[in-house]
Design a protein around this motif. Sequence first.
Motif, PDB file in Angstrom:
ATOM      1  N   VAL A 192       0.817  -1.068   0.001  1.00 11.08           N
ATOM      2  CA  VAL A 192       0.145   0.007   0.025  1.00 11.08           C
ATOM      3  C   VAL A 192       0.891   1.133   0.103  1.00 11.08           C
ATOM      4  CG1 VAL A 192      -1.772   1.363   1.355  1.00 11.08           C
ATOM      5  CG2 VAL A 192      -1.798  -1.295   1.086  1.00 11.08           C
ATOM      6  N   ARG A 193       0.659   2.174  -0.906  1.00 10.55           N
ATOM      7  CA  ARG A 193       1.357   3.434  -1.052  1.00 10.55           C
ATOM      8  C   ARG A 193       0.276   4.446  -0.416  1.00 10.55           C
ATOM      9  NH1 ARG A 193       6.119   5.689  -3.980  1.00 10.55           N
ATOM     10  NH2 ARG A 193       5.681   7.845  -3.423  1.00 10.55           N
ATOM     11  N   LEU A 194       0.886   5.010   0.558  1.00 18.64           N
ATOM     12  CA  LEU A 194      -0.062   6.039   1.360  1.00 18.64           C
ATOM     13  C   LEU A 194      -0.143   7.256   0.619  1.00 18.64           C
ATOM     14  CD1 LEU A 194       1.737   5.824   4.555  1.00 18.64           C
ATOM     15  CD2 LEU A 194      -0.358   4.637   3.857  1.00 18.64           C
ATOM     16  N   ALA A 195      -1.491   7.814   0.335  1.00 15.45           N
ATOM     17  CA  ALA A 195      -1.776   8.904  -0.471  1.00 15.45           C
ATOM     18  C   ALA A 195      -1.588  10.097   0.067  1.00 15.45           C
ATOM     19  CB  ALA A 195      -3.535   8.785  -0.896  1.00 15.45           C
ATOM     20  N   ASN A 196      -0.820  11.283  -0.624  1.00 20.57           N
ATOM     21  CA  ASN A 196      -0.798  12.522  -0.166  1.00 20.57           C
ATOM     22  C   ASN A 196       0.516  12.744   0.821  1.00 20.57           C
ATOM     23  OD1 ASN A 196      -3.002  13.501  -1.981  1.00 20.57           O
ATOM     24  ND2 ASN A 196      -4.285  12.725  -0.225  1.00 20.57           N
ATOM     25  N   ILE A 197       1.427  11.498   0.730  1.00 19.89           N
ATOM     26  CA  ILE A 197       2.498  11.589   1.557  1.00 19.89           C
ATOM     27  C   ILE A 197       3.696  11.547   0.656  1.00 19.89           C
ATOM     28  CG2 ILE A 197       3.892  10.331   3.333  1.00 19.89           C
ATOM     29  CD1 ILE A 197       1.189  11.297   4.421  1.00 19.89           C
ATOM     30  N   ASP A 198       4.675  12.315   0.716  1.00 16.63           N
ATOM     31  CA  ASP A 198       5.682  12.337  -0.147  1.00 16.63           C
ATOM     32  C   ASP A 198       7.004  12.466   1.021  1.00 16.63           C
ATOM     33  OD1 ASP A 198       7.665  12.598  -2.146  1.00 16.63           O
ATOM     34  OD2 ASP A 198       7.627  14.754  -2.178  1.00 16.63           O
ATOM     35  N   CYS A 199       7.384  11.125   1.011  1.00 15.99           N
ATOM     36  CA  CYS A 199       8.532  10.791   2.162  1.00 15.99           C
ATOM     37  C   CYS A 199       9.963  10.411   1.294  1.00 15.99           C
ATOM     38  CB  CYS A 199       8.318   9.711   2.981  1.00 15.99           C
ATOM     39  SG  CYS A 199       7.081   9.933   4.177  1.00 15.99           S
ATOM     40  N   PRO A 200      11.079  10.716   1.790  1.00 16.57           N
ATOM     41  CA  PRO A 200      12.347  10.296   0.885  1.00 16.57           C
ATOM     42  C   PRO A 200      12.184   8.777   0.797  1.00 16.57           C
ATOM     43  CG  PRO A 200      12.808  11.431   3.230  1.00 16.57           C
ATOM     44  CD  PRO A 200      11.427  11.371   2.865  1.00 16.57           C
ATOM     45  N   GLU A 201      13.013   8.512  -0.332  1.00 17.17           N
ATOM     46  CA  GLU A 201      12.963   6.900  -0.266  1.00 17.17           C
ATOM     47  C   GLU A 201      14.143   6.452   0.486  1.00 17.17           C
ATOM     48  OE1 GLU A 201      10.882   5.243  -2.085  1.00 17.17           O
ATOM     49  OE2 GLU A 201       9.871   7.272  -2.712  1.00 17.17           O
ATOM     50  N   LYS A 202      14.243   4.899   0.846  1.00 19.12           N
ATOM     51  CA  LYS A 202      15.192   4.539   1.579  1.00 19.12           C
ATOM     52  C   LYS A 202      16.572   4.850   1.671  1.00 19.12           C
ATOM     53  CE  LYS A 202      13.823   0.234   0.779  1.00 19.12           C
ATOM     54  NZ  LYS A 202      13.805  -1.413   0.637  1.00 19.12           N
TER      55      LYS A 202
END
Length: 84
Positions: free
Chosen positions: A48-58
């Motif tokens: 599941v990809r969380l909507a409206n969340i922009d986080c840095p990748e690993k």
Amino acid sequence: MKFKNIVPTLLLIVSTTASAATLEGKAIRVIDGDTIVVLSEAHHKYRVRLANIDCPEKRQPWGNKAKRATSKLVGNKPVVVEWQ
């Protein structure tokens, strides 16, 4: 001519139905700050990809901190996913 009016109506019905779907389960894995794996009650795994969340990748700066923050919120906890 009537067919052109039917297609948008069908698409609207399908998209409305899809947006109302929910998934209940347990967040069994946090991949990164905005992606988790949910184990459903039927024992199926969903990424599941969380909507409206922009986080840095690993591997990006602050990626591990974003993953830890998401883990604190949902890791190994029951969740309800509402599809968008």
